[in-house]
Structure formats: C-alpha cells, structure tokens
Design a protein around this motif. Structure first.
Motif, PDB file in Angstrom:
ATOM      1  N   MET A  91       0.866  -1.188   0.093  1.00  0.00           N
ATOM      2  CA  MET A  91       0.013  -0.028   0.121  1.00  0.00           C
ATOM      3  C   MET A  91       0.898   1.289  -0.089  1.00  0.00           C
ATOM      4  SD  MET A  91      -3.231  -0.864  -0.263  1.00  0.00           S
ATOM      5  CE  MET A  91      -3.910   0.708   0.412  1.00  0.00           C
ATOM      6  N   ARG A  92       1.807   1.227   0.710  1.00  0.00           N
ATOM      7  CA  ARG A  92       2.775   2.515   0.938  1.00  0.00           C
ATOM      8  C   ARG A  92       3.578   2.774  -0.575  1.00  0.00           C
ATOM      9  NH1 ARG A  92       4.315   4.944   5.362  1.00  0.00           N
ATOM     10  NH2 ARG A  92       3.159   4.057   7.408  1.00  0.00           N
ATOM     11  N   LEU A  93       3.900   1.740  -1.046  1.00  0.00           N
ATOM     12  CA  LEU A  93       4.385   1.929  -2.439  1.00  0.00           C
ATOM     13  C   LEU A  93       3.371   2.409  -3.409  1.00  0.00           C
ATOM     14  CD1 LEU A  93       7.088  -1.292  -2.617  1.00  0.00           C
ATOM     15  CD2 LEU A  93       7.549   1.304  -2.238  1.00  0.00           C
ATOM     16  N   SER A  94       2.339   1.551  -3.440  1.00  0.00           N
ATOM     17  CA  SER A  94       1.421   2.073  -4.303  1.00  0.00           C
ATOM     18  C   SER A  94       1.000   3.669  -4.328  1.00  0.00           C
ATOM     19  CB  SER A  94       0.123   1.317  -4.293  1.00  0.00           C
ATOM     20  OG  SER A  94       0.441  -0.099  -4.488  1.00  0.00           O
ATOM     21  N   LEU A  95       0.980   4.008  -2.964  1.00  0.00           N
ATOM     22  CA  LEU A  95       0.465   5.438  -2.886  1.00  0.00           C
ATOM     23  C   LEU A  95       1.781   6.569  -2.792  1.00  0.00           C
ATOM     24  CD1 LEU A  95      -1.807   4.647   0.358  1.00  0.00           C
ATOM     25  CD2 LEU A  95      -2.511   5.155  -2.164  1.00  0.00           C
ATOM     26  N   GLY A  96       2.742   5.955  -3.105  1.00  0.00           N
ATOM     27  CA  GLY A  96       3.827   6.796  -3.115  1.00  0.00           C
ATOM     28  C   GLY A  96       4.676   7.263  -1.847  1.00  0.00           C
ATOM     29  N   LEU A  97       4.295   6.529  -0.646  1.00  0.00           N
ATOM     30  CA  LEU A  97       4.622   7.028   0.618  1.00  0.00           C
ATOM     31  C   LEU A  97       6.101   6.388   0.842  1.00  0.00           C
ATOM     32  CD1 LEU A  97       1.397   6.316   2.512  1.00  0.00           C
ATOM     33  CD2 LEU A  97       2.069   8.294   1.692  1.00  0.00           C
ATOM     34  N   THR A  98       6.827   6.935   1.806  1.00  0.00           N
ATOM     35  CA  THR A  98       8.156   6.519   2.085  1.00  0.00           C
ATOM     36  C   THR A  98       7.904   4.981   2.859  1.00  0.00           C
ATOM     37  OG1 THR A  98       8.099   7.652   4.310  1.00  0.00           O
ATOM     38  CG2 THR A  98       8.986   8.840   2.351  1.00  0.00           C
ATOM     39  N   ILE A  99       8.901   4.183   2.723  1.00  0.00           N
ATOM     40  CA  ILE A  99       8.870   2.959   3.516  1.00  0.00           C
ATOM     41  C   ILE A  99      10.318   2.569   4.167  1.00  0.00           C
ATOM     42  CG2 ILE A  99       9.249   1.737   1.148  1.00  0.00           C
ATOM     43  CD1 ILE A  99       7.705  -0.609   2.314  1.00  0.00           C
ATOM     44  N   GLU A 100      10.304   2.140   5.236  1.00  0.00           N
ATOM     45  CA  GLU A 100      11.480   1.755   5.879  1.00  0.00           C
ATOM     46  C   GLU A 100      11.416   0.410   6.270  1.00  0.00           C
ATOM     47  OE1 GLU A 100      14.154   3.519   6.342  1.00  0.00           O
ATOM     48  OE2 GLU A 100      13.554   5.468   5.558  1.00  0.00           O
ATOM     49  N   VAL A 101      12.415  -0.307   5.811  1.00  0.00           N
ATOM     50  CA  VAL A 101      12.318  -1.972   6.109  1.00  0.00           C
ATOM     51  C   VAL A 101      13.684  -1.939   6.552  1.00  0.00           C
ATOM     52  CG1 VAL A 101      11.989  -4.453   5.331  1.00  0.00           C
ATOM     53  CG2 VAL A 101      10.526  -2.498   4.337  1.00  0.00           C
ATOM     54  N   LYS A 102      13.787  -2.447   7.851  1.00  0.00           N
ATOM     55  CA  LYS A 102      15.055  -2.889   8.366  1.00  0.00           C
ATOM     56  C   LYS A 102      15.200  -4.281   8.738  1.00  0.00           C
ATOM     57  CE  LYS A 102      15.611   2.010  10.538  1.00  0.00           C
ATOM     58  NZ  LYS A 102      15.878   2.682  11.524  1.00  0.00           N
ATOM     59  N   THR A 103      15.970  -5.016   7.977  1.00  0.00           N
ATOM     60  CA  THR A 103      16.007  -6.448   7.987  1.00  0.00           C
ATOM     61  C   THR A 103      17.707  -6.782   8.569  1.00  0.00           C
ATOM     62  OG1 THR A 103      16.412  -6.856   5.623  1.00  0.00           O
ATOM     63  CG2 THR A 103      14.433  -6.951   6.553  1.00  0.00           C
ATOM     64  N   ASP A 104      18.423  -6.050   9.084  1.00  0.00           N
ATOM     65  CA  ASP A 104      19.836  -6.356   9.376  1.00  0.00           C
ATOM     66  C   ASP A 104      19.745  -7.366  10.470  1.00  0.00           C
ATOM     67  OD1 ASP A 104      20.598  -4.647   7.393  1.00  0.00           O
ATOM     68  OD2 ASP A 104      21.072  -2.975   8.750  1.00  0.00           O
ATOM     69  N   GLY A 105      20.365  -8.553  10.316  1.00  0.00           N
ATOM     70  CA  GLY A 105      20.393  -9.322  11.517  1.00  0.00           C
ATOM     71  C   GLY A 105      19.178  -9.965  11.734  1.00  0.00           C
ATOM     72  N   LEU A 106      17.981  -9.945  10.896  1.00  0.00           N
ATOM     73  CA  LEU A 106      16.678 -10.387  11.109  1.00  0.00           C
ATOM     74  C   LEU A 106      16.910 -11.961  10.778  1.00  0.00           C
ATOM     75  CD1 LEU A 106      13.538 -10.292  11.364  1.00  0.00           C
ATOM     76  CD2 LEU A 106      13.521  -9.903   8.925  1.00  0.00           C
ATOM     77  N   SER A 107      16.506 -12.796  11.534  1.00  0.00           N
ATOM     78  CA  SER A 107      16.439 -14.321  11.095  1.00  0.00           C
ATOM     79  C   SER A 107      15.016 -14.781  11.601  1.00  0.00           C
ATOM     80  CB  SER A 107      17.354 -14.980  12.310  1.00  0.00           C
ATOM     81  OG  SER A 107      17.279 -16.430  12.186  1.00  0.00           O
ATOM     82  N   PRO A 108      14.451 -15.309  10.405  1.00  0.00           N
ATOM     83  CA  PRO A 108      13.122 -15.603  10.694  1.00  0.00           C
ATOM     84  C   PRO A 108      12.589 -16.836  11.762  1.00  0.00           C
ATOM     85  CG  PRO A 108      13.833 -16.131   8.466  1.00  0.00           C
ATOM     86  CD  PRO A 108      14.965 -15.268   8.930  1.00  0.00           C
TER      87      PRO A 108
END
Length: 387
Positions: free
Chosen positions: A282-299
């Motif tokens: 939704m954010r990308l479709s609406l042209g909004l900023t998006i922050e995705v921080k996945t450093d060290g993320l282990s699912p």
C-alpha cells in the motif's frame, strides 16, 4: 484538495464485498485496461486522482496502464506487463540468461497443437494472464490434449482469442517461493519458503508453505535468483512474489508477481519476521516512504496450511478451537461458518481457513507430522457429504 477519498473500480459481481455507501464504479472486466482507464479519467475530471492501488493479479495490467497514463506512483505499465504476462515475462528472463522452462506462446487450437509438437509432451498449458493456478493444465500426451480441447474448460483457453503460455513440464523435486520488498531498485526484504505440496492439481486441498532455514544453501540461491529476476524485469518499487521450481540442484523461475502472495503468504511472513507485505504494498502504491530494516533478521520457523474444501453449501465446519491442541499452533484464520457457500470458481487461495504454526524446524518430517495433525482435527460437511 483539502481531503481525499477512496473510489473503487470493480465488477458488479464483487459489489457485495464492499460496505454500504462505498463509492463504486463498475466495469465488466477489471482486466480491461481501456475500460478501467475510462472510469479513472471520469474520476480525475470530477475530483482528481492521487494514486492507484491494484491489489489483484487481474487488475495489475490496468493499474500499471493508468499509472503510466497519469504519471502516478507505483508499478508502471511496462513493468506491470512483464510481471503479469507470463509470455512477456519469460521472454525477458530468457533473454537475460535466467533459467526458465522451454516455452512457446499460442493462441487458439491450431497454435496450441503446434506448440505441443514443437515442445513435445508433457507440457503445462496456462493463460498468459491468469491468477491463482486457475485454468492450468498438465498434458502428458496427445490424448490429454484432445480431451482438454473437447472439455468445458477449453472455452477459458481457446474459446476466445487469448494468449497462452505452453511450457515443457519439468520433473520438479520442490516448489519454492521468495517474497520481497524492492525500493529504488534495491531488495530491502526477502523471505524464502518451500511449498508443502505441489500447487498444480492442489486446488481445494491442503496448500501451504514453510520458511526455509536461512543457513540452508537453497535460501541463498533463491535470494540471488530473486535479485537477478528483479533486475532483469526492471522492478524499482514493488512487493514481489517469486515462485521457483527446483529440479535436482537447479532452480528455474516459474513466475513473479508485483503484489503480495495469496492464501497464507502475507500472514506467514508477518509471523516469521514482523514485516507486513500488504502495508509495504500500500505504501509503495500510494507513493509513501517505506522503511524496512532487516539487518540481522532471522525468521522464526513458521509453516501454514490451507484447509481442504469443495464447492457447495457448508453444513458444518471446524472452528479455531478444534486446532488449539496441535503442537505449535499460533493462529487460525477461519474464513467461513456453517451455512456459507463455497463457489465453484475455485483457485489456489480458495479455502475454509488457514492454520499457522511455529515449528522447531521446517524439515519434511516435521511438516508432514503437523499437516497430519491438522487434517485429523479438521471437520467439514458440505451438502451432507463429509470431507
């Protein structure tokens, strides 16, 4: 404008899905780019259009066309075509040297027959623009081909001019998926999973997936392949759903979409990582900023499965409580209740509910054990016949 509002362009068949008072504008087919553009231009003339959200596979081409026409944020027309039209997609990927099954385009019965002559049997036949594994057929010999052409299903493939993708059938050992978030051409997030069972022929059954251990080599291979596919198709800002076929040690690109995956993909990714793919979309479709921080993320090791279903009126169906005793059950999302009707127009996301489980590890034995527990606990009666 001092305020914004939501206007929905949809088909009349879906009107009941929206609340009373919703501003609905109708077209016969949301995949008809010209018809959708006409409605959007009417809205533009009346109040202006700031952004277009096209969340379904069928609406993606029209959404891209409208965005490019009006210079709006989100996936543009050329990329939307490459990520929905399987013939255009695989032509571009093959030209980039990426691994895809041999394929040829076909329109109509004559070209379909010619394509099987060129590729040889077995083959997979599907619409170039399709959704949820619908109208996908495996043809193992000329007899299967003639049976298909004589069947009611033929109308959806060759009954009207329609582009088909005809592919060589691969001896697949596993079906994999990679769900990502791409911002400014950079893959900011990526989670890899393995389907619990083949998707083809699985509609109405127990479809699902489990997270692949990040230390598994195939996870790294999937991430690299996802990055290469994104670059080859010119994806800059999108949520992606890549499906990959494993044949021995080799990976082949099945297809990629510029939207979140269906069924339990989004909630499975959220439970495993905390990342919400629909929010990112939704954010990308609406042209909004998006922050995705996945450093060290282990699912977290998470698996999900749909529940079996069939068309008809539901007499009795399980509730979430029926699964509470199963090892690792984290969430149960029941989609129906007694008395609901399951449509005969089924696809890969058609189900009565989805069960999500935390598992100690996502090896085949653990997955098989949990699936057995879910199946034993599940009860469904449709029109007097127990499933």
């Amino acid at each position: 404008m001092s305020a914004t509002s939501i206007v929905v362009v949809t088909e009349k068949a879906y009107a009941s899905l929206y609340p009373s008072g919703a501003d609905l504008r109708f077209v016969e087919d949301v995949g008809d780019v010209v018809a959708v553009l006409k409605r959007v231009l009417e809205i533009e003339a009346d109040r202006g259009v700031l952004a277009v959200v096209s969340p379904s596979e069928r609406s993606m081409p029209a959404g891209g066309y409208v965005r490019s026409y009006l210079s709006l944020p989100g996936v543009p027309n050329d990329v939307a075509n490459l990520l929905t039209n399987k013939v255009a997609m695989k032509s571009r990927l093959r030209a980039a040297g990426l691994p895809v099954a041999d394929f040829v385009p076909a329109v109509g019965k004559r070209q379909l027959r010619e394509s099987t002559d060129e590729l040889g049997f077995p083959v997979i036949v599907k619409p170039a623009l399709g959704t949820g594994s619908m109208n996908t057929h495996v043809l193992r010999d000329p007899i299967d081909l003639e049976k298909l052409l004589d069947s009611p299903e033929a109308a959806a493939l060759v009954g009207a001019p329609r582009l088909l993708a005809v592919e060589s059938f691969l001896p697949v050992s596993a079906e994999l998926t990679c769900d990502g978030i791409v911002v400014d051409g950079d893959v900011r997030f990526c989670i890899t999973s393995r389907y619990n069972a083949p998707l083809i022929g699985g509609i109405g059954g127990m479809l699902g997936a489990s997270v692949i251990d990040p230390d598994d080599r195939v996870s790294d291979d999937l991430r690299r392949l996802h990055r290469d596919v994104v670059m080859a198709l010119g994806v800059t800002d999108a949520v992606t759903h890549l499906e990959v076929l494993q044949v021995g040690e080799k990976l082949y690109v099945g297809e990629i979409a510029c939207r979140p995956g269906g069924a339990g993909v989004v909630d499975g990714a959220r439970l495993a990582t905390g990342v919400d793919l629909w929010d990112a979309f939704m954010r990308l479709s609406l042209g909004l900023t998006i922050e995705v921080k996945t450093d060290g993320l282990s699912p977290t090791p998470v698996m999900w499965t749909t529940l079996p279903t069939a068309p008809g009126r539901i007499v009795s169906v399980s509730t979430a409580a029926d699964f509470a005793h199963i090892d690792g059950v984290r969430h149960v999302d029941m989609h129906v209740v007694d008395g609901d009707v399951v449509s005969s127009r089924m696809h890969s996301s058609t189900t009565t509910g989805i069960v999500y489980l935390d598992v100690p590890m996502t090896d085949r034995a653990t997955i098989a054990d949990r699936l057995t527990q879910v199946r034993v606990a599940y009860r469904l009666t449709i029109d007097g016949q127990e499933s």
